[in-house]
Design a protein around this motif. Structure first.
Motif, PDB file in Angstrom:
ATOM      1  N   LEU A 138       0.795  -1.617   0.162  1.00 24.59           N
ATOM      2  CA  LEU A 138      -0.183  -0.087  -0.112  1.00 24.59           C
ATOM      3  C   LEU A 138       0.515   0.854   0.238  1.00 24.59           C
ATOM      4  CD1 LEU A 138      -2.699   1.312   0.419  1.00 24.59           C
ATOM      5  CD2 LEU A 138      -2.162   1.211   2.791  1.00 24.59           C
ATOM      6  N   CYS A 139       1.283   2.114  -1.112  1.00 27.42           N
ATOM      7  CA  CYS A 139       1.748   3.574  -1.132  1.00 27.42           C
ATOM      8  C   CYS A 139       0.762   4.029  -1.166  1.00 27.42           C
ATOM      9  CB  CYS A 139       2.508   3.259  -2.289  1.00 27.42           C
ATOM     10  SG  CYS A 139       3.294   1.949  -2.628  1.00 27.42           S
ATOM     11  N   ILE A 140       0.954   5.281  -0.156  1.00 27.71           N
ATOM     12  CA  ILE A 140      -0.137   6.904  -0.325  1.00 27.71           C
ATOM     13  C   ILE A 140       0.546   8.011  -0.271  1.00 27.71           C
ATOM     14  CG2 ILE A 140      -1.683   7.821   1.248  1.00 27.71           C
ATOM     15  CD1 ILE A 140      -2.864   5.169   2.497  1.00 27.71           C
ATOM     16  N   TYR A 141       0.509   8.774  -0.617  1.00 27.96           N
ATOM     17  CA  TYR A 141       1.084  10.135  -0.858  1.00 27.96           C
ATOM     18  C   TYR A 141       0.581  11.298  -0.473  1.00 27.96           C
ATOM     19  CZ  TYR A 141       3.141  13.920  -2.814  1.00 27.96           C
ATOM     20  OH  TYR A 141       3.730  15.199  -3.419  1.00 27.96           O
ATOM     21  N   GLY A 142       1.077  12.139   0.377  1.00 27.00           N
ATOM     22  CA  GLY A 142      -0.181  13.141   0.973  1.00 27.00           C
ATOM     23  C   GLY A 142       0.672  13.632   2.037  1.00 27.00           C
ATOM     24  N   PRO A 143      -0.394  15.009   2.016  1.00 31.89           N
ATOM     25  CA  PRO A 143       0.502  15.360   3.988  1.00 31.89           C
ATOM     26  C   PRO A 143       0.077  15.060   5.658  1.00 31.89           C
ATOM     27  CG  PRO A 143      -1.269  16.559   3.204  1.00 31.89           C
ATOM     28  CD  PRO A 143      -0.614  15.434   2.050  1.00 31.89           C
ATOM     29  N   PHE A 144       0.959  14.293   5.906  1.00 28.04           N
ATOM     30  CA  PHE A 144       0.836  14.263   7.536  1.00 28.04           C
ATOM     31  C   PHE A 144       0.811  14.971   8.626  1.00 28.04           C
ATOM     32  CE2 PHE A 144       0.737  10.349   4.263  1.00 28.04           C
ATOM     33  CZ  PHE A 144      -0.443   9.662   4.489  1.00 28.04           C
ATOM     34  N   ASN A 145       0.540  14.696  10.118  1.00 27.65           N
ATOM     35  CA  ASN A 145       1.169  15.100  10.914  1.00 27.65           C
ATOM     36  C   ASN A 145       1.878  13.850  11.889  1.00 27.65           C
ATOM     37  OD1 ASN A 145       0.166  17.416  10.539  1.00 27.65           O
ATOM     38  ND2 ASN A 145      -2.003  17.294  11.206  1.00 27.65           N
ATOM     39  N   TYR A 146       3.390  14.586  12.633  1.00 27.43           N
ATOM     40  CA  TYR A 146       3.425  13.236  13.434  1.00 27.43           C
ATOM     41  C   TYR A 146       3.434  13.299  14.959  1.00 27.43           C
ATOM     42  CZ  TYR A 146       5.443  11.443   9.272  1.00 27.43           C
ATOM     43  OH  TYR A 146       5.303  10.915   7.635  1.00 27.43           O
ATOM     44  N   HIS A 147       2.379  13.016  15.557  1.00 26.96           N
ATOM     45  CA  HIS A 147       2.319  12.999  17.261  1.00 26.96           C
ATOM     46  C   HIS A 147       1.621  13.799  17.196  1.00 26.96           C
ATOM     47  CE1 HIS A 147       5.130   9.947  17.882  1.00 26.96           C
ATOM     48  NE2 HIS A 147       6.376  10.796  17.152  1.00 26.96           N
ATOM     49  N   GLY A 148       0.792  15.120  16.343  1.00 26.75           N
ATOM     50  CA  GLY A 148      -0.569  15.614  16.564  1.00 26.75           C
ATOM     51  C   GLY A 148       0.250  16.974  16.460  1.00 26.75           C
ATOM     52  N   ALA A 149       1.832  17.050  15.675  1.00 22.61           N
ATOM     53  CA  ALA A 149       2.040  18.644  15.320  1.00 22.61           C
ATOM     54  C   ALA A 149       2.513  18.449  13.597  1.00 22.61           C
ATOM     55  CB  ALA A 149       3.329  18.397  15.621  1.00 22.61           C
ATOM     56  N   PHE A 150       1.578  19.812  12.990  1.00 22.66           N
ATOM     57  CA  PHE A 150       2.225  19.703  11.772  1.00 22.66           C
ATOM     58  C   PHE A 150       3.537  19.473  11.769  1.00 22.66           C
ATOM     59  CE2 PHE A 150      -2.212  21.953  12.433  1.00 22.66           C
ATOM     60  CZ  PHE A 150      -2.819  21.369  11.492  1.00 22.66           C
ATOM     61  N   SER A 151       4.145  19.534  10.691  1.00 22.05           N
ATOM     62  CA  SER A 151       5.405  19.197  10.109  1.00 22.05           C
ATOM     63  C   SER A 151       6.108  20.060   9.888  1.00 22.05           C
ATOM     64  CB  SER A 151       5.917  18.290   8.963  1.00 22.05           C
ATOM     65  OG  SER A 151       4.742  18.250   7.980  1.00 22.05           O
ATOM     66  N   SER A 152       4.645  21.513   9.284  1.00 18.40           N
ATOM     67  CA  SER A 152       5.242  22.818   8.325  1.00 18.40           C
ATOM     68  C   SER A 152       4.245  23.782   8.954  1.00 18.40           C
ATOM     69  CB  SER A 152       5.692  22.604   7.560  1.00 18.40           C
ATOM     70  OG  SER A 152       4.576  22.469   6.287  1.00 18.40           O
ATOM     71  N   GLU A 153       4.683  24.965   9.018  1.00 15.87           N
ATOM     72  CA  GLU A 153       3.374  26.187   8.937  1.00 15.87           C
ATOM     73  C   GLU A 153       2.556  25.929   7.811  1.00 15.87           C
ATOM     74  OE1 GLU A 153       1.201  29.324  10.105  1.00 15.87           O
ATOM     75  OE2 GLU A 153       3.192  27.900  11.090  1.00 15.87           O
ATOM     76  N   SER A 154       2.985  25.599   6.559  1.00 13.16           N
ATOM     77  CA  SER A 154       2.175  25.748   5.566  1.00 13.16           C
ATOM     78  C   SER A 154       1.284  24.073   5.590  1.00 13.16           C
ATOM     79  CB  SER A 154       2.957  25.469   3.909  1.00 13.16           C
ATOM     80  OG  SER A 154       3.761  23.999   3.573  1.00 13.16           O
ATOM     81  N   ALA A 196       7.603  20.277  -1.043  1.00 13.15           N
ATOM     82  CA  ALA A 196       6.182  20.626  -0.449  1.00 13.15           C
ATOM     83  C   ALA A 196       5.486  20.275   0.881  1.00 13.15           C
ATOM     84  CB  ALA A 196       5.188  20.856  -1.869  1.00 13.15           C
ATOM     85  N   ASN A 197       6.778  19.799   1.827  1.00  8.97           N
ATOM     86  CA  ASN A 197       6.040  18.943   2.755  1.00  8.97           C
ATOM     87  C   ASN A 197       5.120  17.400   3.260  1.00  8.97           C
ATOM     88  OD1 ASN A 197       7.967  20.763   4.061  1.00  8.97           O
ATOM     89  ND2 ASN A 197       6.047  22.434   3.845  1.00  8.97           N
ATOM     90  N   ASN A 198       5.643  16.559   1.922  1.00  3.63           N
ATOM     91  CA  ASN A 198       4.710  15.961   2.001  1.00  3.63           C
ATOM     92  C   ASN A 198       5.832  14.395   2.461  1.00  3.63           C
ATOM     93  OD1 ASN A 198       1.545  16.799   0.274  1.00  3.63           O
ATOM     94  ND2 ASN A 198       2.642  17.334  -0.852  1.00  3.63           N
ATOM     95  N   ARG A 199       4.709  13.193   2.528  1.00  5.05           N
ATOM     96  CA  ARG A 199       5.036  12.216   2.201  1.00  5.05           C
ATOM     97  C   ARG A 199       4.829  10.648   1.515  1.00  5.05           C
ATOM     98  NH1 ARG A 199       8.921  13.566   5.604  1.00  5.05           N
ATOM     99  NH2 ARG A 199       9.037  10.732   6.543  1.00  5.05           N
ATOM    100  N   LEU A 200       5.800  10.242   1.823  1.00  9.49           N
ATOM    101  CA  LEU A 200       4.834   8.436   0.988  1.00  9.49           C
ATOM    102  C   LEU A 200       5.151   8.007   1.652  1.00  9.49           C
ATOM    103  CD1 LEU A 200       5.451   7.627  -3.350  1.00  9.49           C
ATOM    104  CD2 LEU A 200       4.454   6.427  -1.513  1.00  9.49           C
TER     105      LEU A 200
END
Length: 214
Positions: A138-154, A196-200
């Motif tokens: 399963l491969c999912i691309y997009g933005p994610f938070n970690y431990h409830g926190a945003f990874s960037s201001e954007s 752009a602060n996304n993850r795969l």
């Protein structure tokens, strides 16, 4: 009149995504893309990964545009898109399931989890066993938070924009998504930082982790 839609983001992110998919999908044969949107990813990845059959799918409202794009591309490994989406009733899952053979050895989805409600994200994961083979990725691309926190201001600003449009949408916590995957027998095997602060993020059936490349 053309039914095709266009996403500039798909054009920007397709090459970085492909670099990761090439590593993980080299031994795959059939990929189901959930939420194909404009169909740009389907056309590009099918062309760049000709050993795969790339099956696009989405809500029926998007199928005409996807079908038009794929027909224009005329790729032998990119069949007509399927109507398929996460549903809550009569029970959470993916529907409608086609009569065609399922058992895909990979599932891909890009920029979908944050535009669904959390209930629909749960339904998507609940529906995976019906479409995935025993050794599937399963491969999912997009933005994610970690431990409830945003990874960037954007990403914080993007989440606020999403919630203003639909209060049930928003960037998901990676740990919560991992828990949904684990409930379906999937273990996280790679989490790749993307532009752009996304993850795969890539999961695999848990007992197949030892077979990963590298």
């Amino acid at each position: 009149m053309s039914q095709q839609q266009w996403s500039e983001a798909c054009e920007r992110n397709r090459a970085p995504i492909l670099a990761v998919l090439q590593r993980h999908l080299h031994d795959r044969t059939r990929v189901l893309e959930i939420g194909s949107g404009t169909g740009q990813h389907a056309a590009y990845f099918a062309a760049q990964l000709p050993h795969l059959q790339w099956q696009a799918s989405d809500h029926p409202d998007y199928l005409a545009g996807i079908a038009e794009r794929l027909a224009k591309a005329a790729l032998p490994n990119a069949p007509a898109p399927w109507p398929l989406q996460a549903v809550l009733s009569p029970r959470p899952g993916l529907a409608p399931l086609p009569a065609a053979p399922l058992g895909f050895d990979a599932v891909f989805s890009a920029n979908t989890l944050h535009i669904m409600s959390w209930a629909h994200v749960q339904a998507l994961f609940a529906g995976l066993p019906a479409v995935m083979a025993d050794n599937a990725l399963l491969c999912i691309y997009g933005p994610f938070n970690y431990h409830g926190a945003f990874s960037s201001e954007s990403n914080r600003q993007f989440d606020a924009w999403l919630k203003a449009r639909d209060p049930e949408s928003g960037i998901r916590d990676a740990e919560a998504v991992d828990a949904l995957a684990a409930a379906q027998g999937l273990a996280l095997v790679e989490d790749v930082a993307m532009p752009a602060n996304n993850r795969l993020r890539v999961w695999r059936v848990a007992d197949q982790r030892s077979a990963l490349p590298g």
